[in-house]
Design a protein around this motif. Structure first.
Motif, short mmCIF file in Angstrom:
data_model
loop_
_atom_site.label_atom_id
_atom_site.label_comp_id
_atom_site.label_asym_id
_atom_site.label_seq_id
_atom_site.Cartn_x
_atom_site.Cartn_y
_atom_site.Cartn_z
N VAL A 507 0.87 -1.18 0.00
CA VAL A 507 0.00 0.00 0.00
C VAL A 507 0.90 1.23 0.00
O VAL A 507 1.68 1.45 0.94
CB VAL A 507 -0.93 0.02 1.23
CG1 VAL A 507 -1.79 1.28 1.22
CG2 VAL A 507 -1.82 -1.22 1.24
N LEU A 508 0.80 2.04 -1.05
CA LEU A 508 1.61 3.25 -1.16
C LEU A 508 0.78 4.43 -0.69
O LEU A 508 -0.38 4.58 -1.08
CB LEU A 508 2.04 3.47 -2.61
CG LEU A 508 2.80 2.33 -3.29
CD1 LEU A 508 3.16 2.71 -4.72
CD2 LEU A 508 4.04 1.96 -2.50
N MET A 509 1.40 5.29 0.11
CA MET A 509 0.69 6.44 0.66
C MET A 509 1.65 7.60 0.87
O MET A 509 2.88 7.41 0.84
CB MET A 509 0.05 6.07 2.00
CG MET A 509 1.06 5.75 3.09
SD MET A 509 0.31 5.06 4.57
CE MET A 509 -0.27 3.49 3.93
N SER A 510 1.09 8.77 1.08
CA SER A 510 1.88 9.92 1.48
C SER A 510 2.01 9.86 2.99
O SER A 510 1.16 10.36 3.73
CB SER A 510 1.20 11.23 1.04
OG SER A 510 1.97 12.34 1.41
N GLY A 511 3.07 9.22 3.45
CA GLY A 511 3.17 8.87 4.86
C GLY A 511 3.41 10.05 5.77
O GLY A 511 2.53 10.49 6.49
N TYR A 512 4.62 10.59 5.74
CA TYR A 512 4.95 11.66 6.68
C TYR A 512 4.43 13.01 6.24
O TYR A 512 4.04 13.84 7.06
CB TYR A 512 6.46 11.72 6.90
CG TYR A 512 6.87 11.08 8.20
CD1 TYR A 512 6.81 11.79 9.38
CD2 TYR A 512 7.27 9.76 8.24
CE1 TYR A 512 7.15 11.21 10.59
CE2 TYR A 512 7.62 9.17 9.44
CZ TYR A 512 7.56 9.89 10.61
OH TYR A 512 7.89 9.30 11.80
N LEU A 513 4.38 13.29 4.94
CA LEU A 513 3.83 14.57 4.50
C LEU A 513 2.31 14.56 4.63
O LEU A 513 1.71 15.58 4.96
CB LEU A 513 4.23 14.86 3.05
CG LEU A 513 3.83 16.24 2.53
CD1 LEU A 513 4.54 17.34 3.30
CD2 LEU A 513 4.11 16.36 1.04
N GLY A 514 1.69 13.40 4.38
CA GLY A 514 0.24 13.30 4.49
C GLY A 514 -0.47 14.23 3.52
O GLY A 514 -1.41 14.92 3.90
N SER A 515 -0.05 14.22 2.26
CA SER A 515 -0.58 15.17 1.30
C SER A 515 -1.83 14.64 0.61
O SER A 515 -1.80 13.60 -0.06
CB SER A 515 0.47 15.51 0.24
OG SER A 515 -0.09 16.39 -0.72
N ILE A 516 -2.92 15.37 0.75
CA ILE A 516 -4.12 15.07 0.00
C ILE A 516 -3.81 15.21 -1.49
O ILE A 516 -3.02 16.06 -1.89
CB ILE A 516 -5.27 16.01 0.44
CG1 ILE A 516 -6.60 15.56 -0.15
CG2 ILE A 516 -4.96 17.45 0.08
CD1 ILE A 516 -7.79 16.35 0.42
N GLY A 517 -4.39 14.36 -2.31
CA GLY A 517 -4.13 14.38 -3.74
C GLY A 517 -3.13 13.35 -4.21
O GLY A 517 -2.94 13.16 -5.41
N PHE A 518 -2.47 12.66 -3.30
CA PHE A 518 -1.43 11.70 -3.65
C PHE A 518 -1.97 10.50 -4.42
O PHE A 518 -1.31 9.97 -5.32
CB PHE A 518 -0.73 11.22 -2.37
CG PHE A 518 0.24 10.10 -2.54
CD1 PHE A 518 1.55 10.34 -2.89
CD2 PHE A 518 -0.14 8.77 -2.33
CE1 PHE A 518 2.47 9.30 -3.04
CE2 PHE A 518 0.75 7.73 -2.47
CZ PHE A 518 2.07 7.99 -2.84
N GLY A 519 -3.16 10.02 -4.07
CA GLY A 519 -3.59 8.67 -4.45
C GLY A 519 -3.60 8.36 -5.92
O GLY A 519 -3.04 7.35 -6.35
#
Length: 640
Positions: A507-519
């Protein structure tokens, strides 16, 4: 010289001029009475496109700065000497013909040497947008793609290019490149590049730049890009005419891999097209195996703690992903539960008798219960983020290959600095008799309780949409074991971490930045990184709305992303945060299109459901669809 026929629809009327593409180049084609004229479509002052000008009182006026030329001969008015080259024109029975010189073969350039070096170092994909200040480098990329050496994906927003490259690096550990023009194109890369920086994903970022002679003088799109990129990158370098161009490209890849981050190159416009005979630099002898064996004394201390523990628990982070087999080996040696961070979801399938799912805010009560009952935490490749909530009051053995990660937030009982796989193997070999109890019955009991609760939540129905538990119950059933999942930021991400039962899918995610729009842009990067594997993007409407036009990118390139969009017409997580802080919900509602209709307008498959009993059939249709497909689930924002 050779004659070329002009498309009849491109021949102008009397008193008009047009830019016409002939033999792969543009000419300014004019008609004045019975005469036709063809000029080089470039004003000698600043290159203005004469074919976009107008004929006034017998003169062709440049649309940029108003310089005049005769539309048939290219000669300037009396007193001027800056004429425009003209070409012979013939009007024949079958149409209009223009005689043009043969196209010059462009010499090998600085950009070619750099692109060839990137290819030699394993860069196979570039995500970006072509523009006026990167055309020379773009031409080198085109040549490499024509030779079959790389794949270029032209995106709709540079931010998507950076997110795609970041996701590629997260999945493979190797860099892809993102590519933009000077000024705004490059600054648009920054959010995605900060995502790569904070999640330690290697990326090579390449910026065009204004010509060196106007750099720093306030010219159009003149931005000091090395200063802008200094914080986000492990290295940023401006390439000059006298630079060792291939070496700088080689160092960019080396810095990205060694520094687990962003390496940035700035290429002024005129430098890109300078002729170059330099050979491409090769990676031979430039990159070393970074796997380090742990210190014997540290291993001995850690092994003693593990040997004496009765209820040890393993907590595996994303840094342990390439040591999945070794994590299971040690867990099975100890009959100890395995908890993962959210970024490491899928490291061990949830069907394994020692798997407990994700720990933390996006996690399961199975994982949190077993951590709370433990007497030792063996933490491998995890960052100790507050979202994960690793209990600092427990005895902790921390294993990591990064000095800075050890004890980053709280002191640990013992640390082992070394490669996860090598360290776990050494620890397993160092354990003879252990005191650990078999915790498999506890794991099974906690899963039984949790699955019963998940089933109850999946069945919840207030008549306002589908519950998140129902969505992920259906996705768990239909998701292929070899899929790659990308997830955005929002309530849907918490629900995915909690409810999706993994078969081992990353599962790839914007982990530490937590940026909306990554998906969704990340799914484009995952497709490039894992050709042939199913790619599934899971987003909310808030995140997808930021890069919704990238669906047209997927359609253009035939990227078969299967997209599950949980729609609640709001920034649902922000609404929750406002309420949690005793604020009223304010400006978090969203006005959305019908997302299924939108997908169909883009040329993709669009599916919409608003009831739980429609999910199974919809999932079947989604995964059977050819090319990109979007399943919009109207979700009850309160049933998380």
């Amino acid at each position: 010289m050779s004659w070329h026929r002009v498309d009849p629809s491109d021949v102008p009327e009397d008193g008009r001029v047009r830019s016409v593409v002939v033999d792969g180049r543009t000419v300014a084609l004019s008609r004045c009475g019975a005469g036709l004229g063809a000029l080089e479509n470039r004003c000698p002052h600043q290159g203005g496109p004469l074919g976009e000008g107008a004929i006034e009182k017998g003169w062709l006026r440049c649309p940029w700065h108003g310089y005049d030329y005769h539309p048939l001969t290219g000669k300037p008015p009396a007193g001027f000497s800056d004429g425009v080259p003209s070409y012979a024109v013939e009007e024949r029975a079958d149409g209009v013909y223009v005689e043009l010189p043969e196209l010059d073969t462009r010499p090998r350039s600085v950009a070619d040497a750099m692109v060839e070096t990137l290819v030699a170092h394993g860069v196979t994909h570039v995500f970006g947008m072509v523009g006026h200040s990167n055309l020379g480098f773009a031409e080198a990329l085109r040549r490499a793609e024509q030779r079959g050496e790389l794949t270029y994906v032209g995106i709709r927003h540079e931010g998507a290019a950076a997110f795609a490259a970041s996701a590629y690096g997260k999945l493979t550990g190797r860099p892809a490149a993102c590519f933009a023009i000077a000024g705004p194109g490059s600054t648009n890369l920054l959010t995605g590049l900060y995502d790569a920086k904070l999640d330690q994903a290697p990326v090579v970022a390449i910026s065009g730049q204004v010509p060196s002679k106007v750099l720093g003088r306030g010219a159009f799109q003149d931005v000091d890009l090395s200063s802008v990129f200094k914080d986000v990158s492990v290295s940023t370098t401006t390439v000059h005419s006298g630079s060792d161009h291939a070496e700088l490209a080689a160092l960019a890849v080396k810095h990205a891999i060694d520094g687990r981050g962003v390496a940035h190159l700035v290429l002024p416009d005129e430098v890109q097209v300078l002729a170059s005979e330099a050979r491409a630099a090769t990676p031979d002898g430039r990159l070393s195996d970074r796997r380090t064996r742990p210190d014997d004394a540290a291993l001995s201390t850690a092994a003693a703690l593990i040997r004496d523990a009765r209820r040890p628990v393993l907590i595996a982070g994303h840094g342990a992903w390439n040591a999945r087999a070794e994590v299971r080996m040690l867990a099975e040696r100890l009959n100890a539960p395995v908890l993962t961070t959210f970024k490491a979801k899928g490291l061990i399938p949830d069907s394994h008798p020692l798997a407990c799912g994700v720990l933390g805010r996006s996690g399961t009560p199975v994982a949190s219960w077993l951590m709370n009952e433990s007497d030792l935490l063996v933490v491998v490749g995890a960052s100790f983020a507050n979202h994960t909530g690793i209990a600092p009051y427990k005895p902790i053995v921390q294993i990591d290959d990064d000095h800075a990660a050890i004890g980053r937030f709280d002191a640990v009982t013992a640390d082992v600095l070394g490669d996860a796989a090598l360290t776990l193997t050494a620890l397993s070999n160092a354990l003879d008799e252990v005191k650990a109890t078999d915790q498999r019955p506890d794991v099974a009991a906690r899963w039984e309780i949790w699955r019963h609760e998940k089933a109850r939540r999946a069945a919840d129905d207030r008549g306002r949409g589908v519950s998140a538990a129902a969505v992920f119950a259906a996705l768990s059933q239909h998701l292929s074991a070899d899929a790659v999942v990308t997830v955005d930021v929002g309530n849907h991400a918490y629900s995915l971490g909690r409810y999706l039962e993994s078969k081992g899918q990353p599962v790839l995610m914007s982990g530490y930045l937590g940026s909306i729009g990554f998906g969704y842009p990340a799914a484009i990067g995952a497709w490039a990184a894992a050709p042939g594997r199913p790619i599934v993007a899971v987003t909310g409407d808030g995140g997808f709305g930021q890069y919704a036009t990238e669906l047209t990118t997927a359609v253009k390139y035939g990227i078969p992303i299967k997209h599950v969009l949980l729609n609640n017409n709001a920034l649902g997580k922000i609404s929750k945060e406002q309420l949690a802080e005793d604020y009223p919900v304010w400006h978090t509602s969203l006005h959305n299109p019908d997302w299924a209709d939108y997908a169909r307008l883009c040329g993709a498959t669009g599916i919409r459901v608003d009831r739980r009993d429609q999910l199974d059939e919809a999932m079947i249709e989604l995964f059977a669809a050819e090319g990109p497909a979007l399943l919009c689930v109207e979700q009850d924002a309160e049933l998380l």
